[in-house]
Write a protein that holds these residues in place. Structure first.
Motif, PDB file in Angstrom:
ATOM      1  N   UNK A  91       7.694   7.936 -12.217  1.00  0.00           N
ATOM      2  CA  UNK A  91       8.790   8.152 -11.138  1.00  0.00           C
ATOM      3  C   UNK A  91       7.826   8.721  -9.983  1.00  0.00           C
ATOM      4  N   UNK A  92       7.118   9.816 -10.176  1.00  0.00           N
ATOM      5  CA  UNK A  92       6.369  10.698  -9.285  1.00  0.00           C
ATOM      6  C   UNK A  92       5.364  10.042  -8.673  1.00  0.00           C
ATOM      7  N   UNK A  93       4.416   9.186  -9.515  1.00  0.00           N
ATOM      8  CA  UNK A  93       3.550   8.245  -8.780  1.00  0.00           C
ATOM      9  C   UNK A  93       4.062   7.283  -7.868  1.00  0.00           C
ATOM     10  N   UNK A  94       5.080   6.475  -8.380  1.00  0.00           N
ATOM     11  CA  UNK A  94       5.960   5.506  -7.694  1.00  0.00           C
ATOM     12  C   UNK A  94       6.507   6.129  -6.260  1.00  0.00           C
ATOM     13  N   UNK A  95       7.335   6.836  -6.435  1.00  0.00           N
ATOM     14  CA  UNK A  95       8.113   7.765  -5.431  1.00  0.00           C
ATOM     15  C   UNK A  95       7.221   8.396  -4.361  1.00  0.00           C
ATOM     16  N   UNK A  96       5.924   8.751  -4.703  1.00  0.00           N
ATOM     17  CA  UNK A  96       5.140   9.294  -3.815  1.00  0.00           C
ATOM     18  C   UNK A  96       4.636   8.099  -2.819  1.00  0.00           C
ATOM     19  N   UNK A  97       4.635   6.720  -3.293  1.00  0.00           N
ATOM     20  CA  UNK A  97       4.063   5.859  -2.505  1.00  0.00           C
ATOM     21  C   UNK A  97       5.313   5.187  -1.716  1.00  0.00           C
ATOM     22  N   UNK A  98       6.551   5.022  -2.505  1.00  0.00           N
ATOM     23  CA  UNK A  98       7.799   4.564  -1.930  1.00  0.00           C
ATOM     24  C   UNK A  98       8.738   5.650  -2.305  1.00  0.00           C
ATOM     25  N   UNK A  99       9.271   6.425  -1.483  1.00  0.00           N
ATOM     26  CA  UNK A  99      10.254   7.277  -1.899  1.00  0.00           C
ATOM     27  C   UNK A  99      11.632   6.803  -2.400  1.00  0.00           C
ATOM     28  N   UNK A 100      11.958   5.301  -2.178  1.00  0.00           N
ATOM     29  CA  UNK A 100      13.087   4.873  -2.558  1.00  0.00           C
ATOM     30  C   UNK A 100      13.201   4.280  -3.849  1.00  0.00           C
ATOM     31  N   UNK A 101      11.941   4.246  -4.604  1.00  0.00           N
ATOM     32  CA  UNK A 101      11.798   3.828  -5.933  1.00  0.00           C
ATOM     33  C   UNK A 101      12.846   4.184  -6.835  1.00  0.00           C
ATOM     34  N   UNK A 102      13.262   3.198  -7.644  1.00  0.00           N
ATOM     35  CA  UNK A 102      14.087   3.294  -8.791  1.00  0.00           C
ATOM     36  C   UNK A 102      13.608   3.182 -10.114  1.00  0.00           C
ATOM     37  N   UNK A 103      13.681   4.156 -11.065  1.00  0.00           N
ATOM     38  CA  UNK A 103      12.909   4.135 -12.426  1.00  0.00           C
ATOM     39  C   UNK A 103      13.765   4.354 -13.322  1.00  0.00           C
ATOM     40  N   UNK A 104      13.773   3.710 -14.141  1.00  0.00           N
ATOM     41  CA  UNK A 104      14.405   3.796 -15.849  1.00  0.00           C
ATOM     42  C   UNK A 104      13.487   4.006 -16.658  1.00  0.00           C
ATOM     43  N   UNK A 105      13.720   5.195 -17.403  1.00  0.00           N
ATOM     44  CA  UNK A 105      13.043   5.674 -18.810  1.00  0.00           C
ATOM     45  C   UNK A 105      13.867   5.198 -19.982  1.00  0.00           C
ATOM     46  N   UNK A 106      12.977   4.580 -21.105  1.00  0.00           N
ATOM     47  CA  UNK A 106      13.648   4.152 -22.148  1.00  0.00           C
ATOM     48  C   UNK A 106      13.004   4.963 -23.497  1.00  0.00           C
ATOM     49  N   UNK A 107      13.672   5.636 -24.126  1.00  0.00           N
ATOM     50  CA  UNK A 107      12.981   6.227 -25.496  1.00  0.00           C
ATOM     51  C   UNK A 107      13.999   6.129 -26.585  1.00  0.00           C
ATOM     52  N   UNK A 108      13.782   6.025 -27.647  1.00  0.00           N
ATOM     53  CA  UNK A 108      14.681   6.603 -28.974  1.00  0.00           C
ATOM     54  C   UNK A 108      14.554   7.604 -29.573  1.00  0.00           C
ATOM     55  N   UNK A 109      13.855   8.772 -29.141  1.00  0.00           N
ATOM     56  CA  UNK A 109      13.534  10.035 -29.837  1.00  0.00           C
ATOM     57  C   UNK A 109      14.452  11.139 -29.161  1.00  0.00           C
TER      58      UNK A 109
END
Length: 265
Positions: A91-109
């Motif tokens: 999200x940090x990399x993407x939103x630096x380029x495009x602030x409106x970016x939406x990110x969903x992280x997935x993990x099972x831990x």
């Protein structure tokens, strides 16, 4: 919230080496226990390149996400098997380029969940960053829950970054990737890298991980990984060692980890 934190903490087993924490140790992080450090050191003893692989995997993520956000115009990311937060997360990399970016992280831990809730927050007011507690063996659940944040009628970048070796059956791996990509719109992208069986030393490292109490990790051939991109169009330079995917240093050496970015027509 306090009860949830207590429930999650109860599921963390400090005495048992855990993949996300071992990886965190190799990357130079501090979110690990003695059992993780012992297992990680045992692998590094026979395969010291694992530390390079861990750190280069993050460099690959940064380059791939920056390409997708800046050049491909992607504004939605589904990062499956994110692991413990470290430096320059998706999200940090993407939103630096495009602030409106939406990110969903997935993990099972559960330990990852605790850290994600605290650290994986949007880097910009316009962006959205969320976390799902789910297993990649249930892609339909992931898709259903991610739909609360992502619009699957628009392109999405789906990411499987060094996690699919925990599933021993290649057919299952391809099914998981295929089912997720089937739900995405044209113009979506798949970003995938994994450890490969391209040297004797890396195989010895994988064996040592199991001997040290870690979860077995299946190393596959580059050809095996290429099958995960069926029906997609590779972005140049295709499936290559992750150090050689659009590197900052053209003289970057090859390592036992291959990755690629591919577009859904």
């Amino acid at each position: 919230m306090a009860d949830l934190d207590a429930d999650l903490a109860a599921k963390v087993q400090p005495e048992v080496p855990h993949a996300a924490r071992i990886w965190n140790y190799w990357m130079g992080g501090k979110d690990n226990f003695q059992s993780d450090r012992a297992a990680g050191a045992a692998v590094a003893e026979v395969y010291p390149e694992i530390v390079v692989m861990a750190r280069q995997s993050r460099r690959f993520l940064i380059r791939a996400v920056r390409h997708l956000a800046a050049e491909a115009g992607i504004r939605q990311f589904l990062d499956v098997g994110t692991g413990l937060p470290t430096m320059q997360n998706t999200h940090e990399v993407a939103q630096e380029v495009a602030p409106q970016t939406r990110v969903v992280y997935v993990d099972n831990d559960p330990m990852v969940l605790v850290h994600a809730r605290a650290l994986l927050v949007s880097a910009t007011p316009e962006g959205v960053t969320t976390y799902l507690h789910a297993d990649y063996h249930d892609p339909e659940r992931i898709l259903a829950e991610a739909a609360g944040t992502l619009d699957f009628r628009e392109p999405v970048a789906v990411m499987f970054m060094g996690v699919l070796g925990y599933e021993p059956d290649l057919a299952v791996v391809r099914s998981i990737v295929g089912r997720v990509m089937a739900a995405t719109a044209p113009g979506s992208h798949l970003v995938l890298w994994d450890g490969t069986d391209t040297s004797v030393a890396v195989a010895e490292g994988a064996d040592r991980l199991v001997q040290s109490g870690g979860v077995p990790y299946v190393l596959r051939s580059p050809d095996d990984l290429a099958g995960c991109f069926a029906g997609l169009t590779m972005v140049e330079p295709g499936l290559v060692p992750i150090t050689r995917w659009r590197p900052e240093d053209p003289a970057a050496e090859s390592i036992d980890a291959y990755g690629a970015v591919a577009r859904k027509p």
